[in-house]
Scaffold this active site. Sequence first.
Site, PDB file in Angstrom:
ATOM      1  N   LEU A  22       0.705  -1.222  -0.078  1.00  0.00           N
ATOM      2  CA  LEU A  22       0.080  -0.005  -0.095  1.00  0.00           C
ATOM      3  C   LEU A  22       0.924   1.263   0.091  1.00  0.00           C
ATOM      4  O   LEU A  22       1.540   1.468   0.850  1.00  0.00           O
ATOM      5  CB  LEU A  22      -0.889   0.170   1.178  1.00  0.00           C
ATOM      6  CG  LEU A  22      -1.648  -1.327   1.352  1.00  0.00           C
ATOM      7  CD1 LEU A  22      -2.514  -1.285   2.726  1.00  0.00           C
ATOM      8  CD2 LEU A  22      -2.424  -1.810   0.214  1.00  0.00           C
ATOM      9  N   GLY A  51      -1.145   6.422  -0.009  1.00  0.00           N
ATOM     10  CA  GLY A  51      -1.452   7.414   1.147  1.00  0.00           C
ATOM     11  C   GLY A  51      -0.559   8.896   0.685  1.00  0.00           C
ATOM     12  O   GLY A  51       0.372   9.024   0.315  1.00  0.00           O
ATOM     13  N   ARG A  73       1.271  13.404   7.512  1.00  0.00           N
ATOM     14  CA  ARG A  73       1.832  13.772   8.701  1.00  0.00           C
ATOM     15  C   ARG A  73       3.402  14.002   8.529  1.00  0.00           C
ATOM     16  O   ARG A  73       4.094  14.611   9.363  1.00  0.00           O
ATOM     17  CB  ARG A  73       1.783  12.536   9.683  1.00  0.00           C
ATOM     18  CG  ARG A  73       0.583  12.586  10.400  1.00  0.00           C
ATOM     19  CD  ARG A  73      -0.006  11.226  11.202  1.00  0.00           C
ATOM     20  NE  ARG A  73      -0.318  10.117  10.217  1.00  0.00           N
ATOM     21  CZ  ARG A  73      -0.452   8.839  10.646  1.00  0.00           C
ATOM     22  NH1 ARG A  73      -0.440   8.406  11.811  1.00  0.00           N
ATOM     23  NH2 ARG A  73      -0.806   8.153   9.577  1.00  0.00           N
ATOM     24  N   ASP A 117       5.689   2.192   4.477  1.00  0.00           N
ATOM     25  CA  ASP A 117       6.353   3.161   5.004  1.00  0.00           C
ATOM     26  C   ASP A 117       7.143   2.322   6.189  1.00  0.00           C
ATOM     27  O   ASP A 117       7.407   3.030   7.072  1.00  0.00           O
ATOM     28  CB  ASP A 117       5.271   4.205   5.540  1.00  0.00           C
ATOM     29  CG  ASP A 117       4.160   3.333   6.563  1.00  0.00           C
ATOM     30  OD1 ASP A 117       4.171   2.134   6.522  1.00  0.00           O
ATOM     31  OD2 ASP A 117       3.580   4.318   7.082  1.00  0.00           O
ATOM     32  N   ARG A 123      35.389  14.853 -11.477  1.00  0.00           N
ATOM     33  CA  ARG A 123      33.986  15.358 -11.975  1.00  0.00           C
ATOM     34  C   ARG A 123      33.295  14.118 -12.769  1.00  0.00           C
ATOM     35  O   ARG A 123      34.136  13.118 -13.147  1.00  0.00           O
ATOM     36  CB  ARG A 123      33.890  16.430 -12.580  1.00  0.00           C
ATOM     37  CG  ARG A 123      34.121  17.607 -11.605  1.00  0.00           C
ATOM     38  CD  ARG A 123      34.440  19.094 -12.085  1.00  0.00           C
ATOM     39  NE  ARG A 123      33.209  19.300 -13.307  1.00  0.00           N
ATOM     40  CZ  ARG A 123      33.173  20.141 -14.165  1.00  0.00           C
ATOM     41  NH1 ARG A 123      34.159  20.927 -14.198  1.00  0.00           N
ATOM     42  NH2 ARG A 123      31.871  20.433 -14.678  1.00  0.00           N
ATOM     43  N   SER A 183      55.718  22.701 -15.918  1.00  0.00           N
ATOM     44  CA  SER A 183      54.522  23.385 -15.346  1.00  0.00           C
ATOM     45  C   SER A 183      54.145  24.645 -15.995  1.00  0.00           C
ATOM     46  O   SER A 183      54.741  25.108 -16.856  1.00  0.00           O
ATOM     47  CB  SER A 183      55.354  23.829 -13.917  1.00  0.00           C
ATOM     48  OG  SER A 183      55.474  22.806 -13.116  1.00  0.00           O
TER      49      SER A 183
HETATM   50  C1  UD1 Z   1      -1.838   1.513   9.819  1.00  0.00           C
HETATM   51  C2  UD1 Z   1      -2.796   0.722  10.497  1.00  0.00           C
HETATM   52  C3  UD1 Z   1      -2.435   0.482  11.977  1.00  0.00           C
HETATM   53  C4  UD1 Z   1      -0.931   0.106  12.271  1.00  0.00           C
HETATM   54  C5  UD1 Z   1       0.100   0.821  11.328  1.00  0.00           C
HETATM   55  C6  UD1 Z   1       1.358   0.320  11.396  1.00  0.00           C
HETATM   56  C7  UD1 Z   1      -4.861   0.650   9.327  1.00  0.00           C
HETATM   57  C8  UD1 Z   1      -6.385   1.196   9.442  1.00  0.00           C
HETATM   58  N1  UD1 Z   1      -4.160   1.036  10.362  1.00  0.00           N
HETATM   59  O1  UD1 Z   1      -2.116   2.772  10.445  1.00  0.00           O
HETATM   60  O2  UD1 Z   1      -3.204  -0.427  12.437  1.00  0.00           O
HETATM   61  O3  UD1 Z   1      -0.715  -0.102  13.542  1.00  0.00           O
HETATM   62  O4  UD1 Z   1      -0.407   1.022   9.858  1.00  0.00           O
HETATM   63  O5  UD1 Z   1       2.295   0.957  10.869  1.00  0.00           O
HETATM   64  O6  UD1 Z   1      -4.433   0.024   8.557  1.00  0.00           O
HETATM   65  N2  UD1 Z   1      -2.371   3.945   2.612  1.00  0.00           N
HETATM   66  C9  UD1 Z   1      -2.925   3.799   1.102  1.00  0.00           C
HETATM   67  N3  UD1 Z   1      -4.365   4.397   0.946  1.00  0.00           N
HETATM   68  C10 UD1 Z   1      -5.174   4.831   1.890  1.00  0.00           C
HETATM   69  C11 UD1 Z   1      -4.498   5.063   3.106  1.00  0.00           C
HETATM   70  C12 UD1 Z   1      -3.234   4.580   3.322  1.00  0.00           C
HETATM   71  O7  UD1 Z   1      -2.568   3.371   0.267  1.00  0.00           O
HETATM   72  O8  UD1 Z   1      -6.055   5.586   1.496  1.00  0.00           O
HETATM   73  C13 UD1 Z   1      -1.122   3.463   2.564  1.00  0.00           C
HETATM   74  C14 UD1 Z   1       0.031   4.475   3.074  1.00  0.00           C
HETATM   75  O9  UD1 Z   1       0.710   4.894   2.101  1.00  0.00           O
HETATM   76  C15 UD1 Z   1       0.899   3.527   3.833  1.00  0.00           C
HETATM   77  C16 UD1 Z   1      -0.079   2.492   4.555  1.00  0.00           C
HETATM   78  O10 UD1 Z   1      -1.248   2.526   3.431  1.00  0.00           O
HETATM   79  O11 UD1 Z   1       1.838   3.028   3.106  1.00  0.00           O
HETATM   80  C17 UD1 Z   1      -0.487   2.701   5.931  1.00  0.00           C
HETATM   81  O12 UD1 Z   1      -1.074   3.856   5.979  1.00  0.00           O
HETATM   82  P1  UD1 Z   1      -0.724   4.780   7.178  1.00  0.00           P
HETATM   83  O13 UD1 Z   1      -1.638   6.157   6.891  1.00  0.00           O
HETATM   84  O14 UD1 Z   1       0.594   5.281   7.378  1.00  0.00           O
HETATM   85  O15 UD1 Z   1      -1.429   4.105   8.396  1.00  0.00           O
HETATM   86  P2  UD1 Z   1      -1.072   4.161   9.876  1.00  0.00           P
HETATM   87  O16 UD1 Z   1      -1.950   5.255  10.514  1.00  0.00           O
HETATM   88  O17 UD1 Z   1       0.118   4.018  10.126  1.00  0.00           O
HETATM   89 MG    MG Z   2       1.712   4.300   8.746  1.00  0.00          MG
END
Ligand code: UD1
Ligand code: MG
Length: 468
Positions: A10, A13, A17, A116, A342, A414
Amino acid sequence: MGDSIGIVILAAGKGTRMKIETPKALVPALGRPLLDYVVNAAMEFTKNSSLIAEVGIVVGHKKEMLEAWWANHPHKKTIKLAWQKEQNGTADALKSCFNDQPHFWNHKYTLVACADTPLIEASEFKLLFSELNSHPELVGVAATFDIENPTGYGRIISGGKGFHIVEEKDATPEERKIKTVNSGFYILKTSHLKEVLGSISNNNKSGEFYLTDLFQQKFIVKPVKFKTEQAFLGINTLEQLADVNGLLKKRKLSKLFSDGVQFLNPKSVHLDSDVEIEIGSVIYPGVTILGKTKIGANVTVESGSFLKNCTIESDVQILANSYIEEAHISNKASIGPMARIRPGTEIGPESKIGNFVEIKKSKLAAGVKVSHLSYVGDAEIGENSNIGCGFITCNYDGANKHKTKIGKNTFIGSDCQVIAPLEIGNDAFVAAGSTVTKNVPDGGFAISRAQQVTKEGAAKRFLKTKKP
Ligand code: UD1
Ligand code: MG
């Protein structure tokens, strides 16, 4: 043939933050995008298993940047992209993968990973998978761990046949005290996913579709607790990025120490993930080594040196405060102190580039010496030629760059300049203080400087004394 697994990462996002423009999945940690670490770990895991794997990456926020990343990826054939149009939560992200790539439903297993968490390694995937594989009744497993400060993580609540996960925002004050948390890494039987994924609602404080709702107490699901949190540390803020960078660096240094590389003051050194260094090399304090730099065996890199995307063969000396970028330095050469090499430069074996020398896009053969205060640009210099102090290739006419070619065993005195384009042959000799404007043939001698006039006793006409 083994079972098949779809690995869905995934990465759609916004990373709100983080407060920076780059999409979180592409933010670099030790010079490599966060996403690369997860992809590499997943590929390593499947390579060493009997599983047939396919990787799906869910992109969304600034997807063009992720598409460009994919287009340059060496394994792009195994990687499919899926587009999550709006970032409505992690469950919605996974759904987007199945919508865009419906054949992912055919994989027996689906592994879900977040982009992440760059400290993840193949060993965690392996352990998680073996739990699911060795308990046929299970429909899914989630990697969990205990952490002193669980802020930001989903909390694990055991009960019924399995467990469920409460996100921080939705947790009661009591639930927030729970220190066993969700890593965001899961492996599920795809058949279970098919039954449940569509029914997940967004009835929670964020109004998002939570993937964590796949795990419910009525399902036979298992939290698999890992001994340490380290591998799963998620990056949501720049401060967490700095912490993870520190851990990645420690991991990288440990590996290099065990390979026989010495760091005299490891804390002061900065190096990227992809850097390779061989046995017997010694890295002094305050050195920066970036990109895909490769350093051979028994190389010394002294303090203040900066190396980026270059190849340094074995037994080379990089003396203090040298700056080397996209160059190739061959065996037993010596560079610096205070040299600048370079892009596009090749320095031959046993060559010597001394202090205050700049070399650009030039090819120097074996045993060439450019020992002091010189600029060599767009040039070729043959074996064992000696370039004196204060030499300049005048390679630029204000519009175009021109080439200089100097043969082997040639001596340039030189304070000489060559006005390029120009060729000086083998075994030639150019006298000190010459401005060379015409080619010099093999074995030729060239001198071009004004005749000296000396007048005895005439100095007093020129010497001035300050008035008191
Ligand atoms: C998420 C988990 C949490 C866990 C934590 C661990 C959920 C609801 N929560 O929270 O339980 O403890 O990871 O690190 O899953 N992303 C998408 N599309 C979206 C939202 C997020 O692709 O619509 C991707 C983000 O890019 C990221 C990953 O999902 O790589 C996790 O999203 P993030 O917002 O970091 O979730 P957390 O709040 O960390
Ligand atoms: Mg996260």
